[in-house]
Design a protein around this motif. Structure first.
Motif, PDB file in Angstrom:
ATOM      1  N   LEU A  93       6.354   1.198  -3.929  1.00 29.51           N
ATOM      2  CA  LEU A  93       5.607  -0.139  -4.197  1.00 29.51           C
ATOM      3  C   LEU A  93       6.838  -1.140  -4.663  1.00 29.51           C
ATOM      4  O   LEU A  93       7.469  -0.518  -5.729  1.00 29.51           O
ATOM      5  N   SER A  94       6.891  -2.393  -4.512  1.00 30.30           N
ATOM      6  CA  SER A  94       7.771  -3.367  -5.252  1.00 30.30           C
ATOM      7  C   SER A  94       7.344  -3.571  -6.501  1.00 30.30           C
ATOM      8  O   SER A  94       5.901  -3.428  -6.714  1.00 30.30           O
ATOM      9  N   PRO A  95       7.852  -4.030  -7.539  1.00 29.85           N
ATOM     10  CA  PRO A  95       7.453  -4.265  -9.010  1.00 29.85           C
ATOM     11  C   PRO A  95       6.450  -5.600  -8.775  1.00 29.85           C
ATOM     12  O   PRO A  95       5.384  -5.373  -9.489  1.00 29.85           O
ATOM     13  N   ALA A  96       6.384  -6.222  -7.955  1.00 28.29           N
ATOM     14  CA  ALA A  96       5.271  -7.247  -7.992  1.00 28.29           C
ATOM     15  C   ALA A  96       4.041  -6.705  -7.372  1.00 28.29           C
ATOM     16  O   ALA A  96       2.809  -6.852  -8.092  1.00 28.29           O
ATOM     17  N   ASP A  97       4.075  -5.602  -6.419  1.00 26.63           N
ATOM     18  CA  ASP A  97       2.739  -5.193  -5.985  1.00 26.63           C
ATOM     19  C   ASP A  97       2.170  -4.106  -7.212  1.00 26.63           C
ATOM     20  O   ASP A  97       1.109  -3.770  -6.937  1.00 26.63           O
ATOM     21  N   ARG A  98       3.383  -3.514  -7.749  1.00 25.24           N
ATOM     22  CA  ARG A  98       2.831  -2.533  -8.915  1.00 25.24           C
ATOM     23  C   ARG A  98       2.122  -3.374  -9.836  1.00 25.24           C
ATOM     24  O   ARG A  98       1.106  -2.826 -10.598  1.00 25.24           O
ATOM     25  N   ALA A  99       2.329  -4.544 -10.355  1.00 26.43           N
ATOM     26  CA  ALA A  99       2.026  -5.309 -11.201  1.00 26.43           C
ATOM     27  C   ALA A  99       0.488  -5.772 -10.690  1.00 26.43           C
ATOM     28  O   ALA A  99      -0.390  -5.878 -11.490  1.00 26.43           O
ATOM     29  N   ALA A 100       0.321  -6.163  -9.620  1.00 30.52           N
ATOM     30  CA  ALA A 100      -0.820  -6.507  -8.932  1.00 30.52           C
ATOM     31  C   ALA A 100      -1.845  -5.304  -8.928  1.00 30.52           C
ATOM     32  O   ALA A 100      -2.871  -5.536  -9.164  1.00 30.52           O
TER      33      ALA A 100
END
Length: 79
Positions: free
Chosen positions: A37-44
């Motif tokens: 997962l990308s960092p943005a996806d992880r944050a979401a």
């Protein structure tokens, strides 16, 4: 009595466990999925999990409050 307790504990420790298989566990598969997962996806995903935990905690608190109100009522309901 202590002897039997010790023997029972040792017997439980020596029993073979079924978790020594070579199959991937859920934690390992989740970990490999998180790596992709990308960092943005992880944050979401993290925000969604936090919201879900908050909602669950609030629901438990509401249920506890409702039960406490029922318990704290007097037995007299009026004439």
């Amino acid at each position: 009595m202590r002897f039997f307790t010790v023997v029972a504990a040792l017997g439980l420790l020596l029993l073979p466990e079924g978790s020594h298989s070579e199959e991937k566990t859920d934690a390992e598969s989740n970990a490999s999925r998180l790596v992709r997962l990308s960092p943005a996806d992880r944050a979401a995903q993290s925000a969604a999990m936090a919201k879900e935990a908050r909602d669950k905690a609030e629901a438990l608190e509401r249920a506890r409050d409702r039960k406490m109100r029922e318990i704290s009522k007097g037995i007299c309901t009026g004439c």
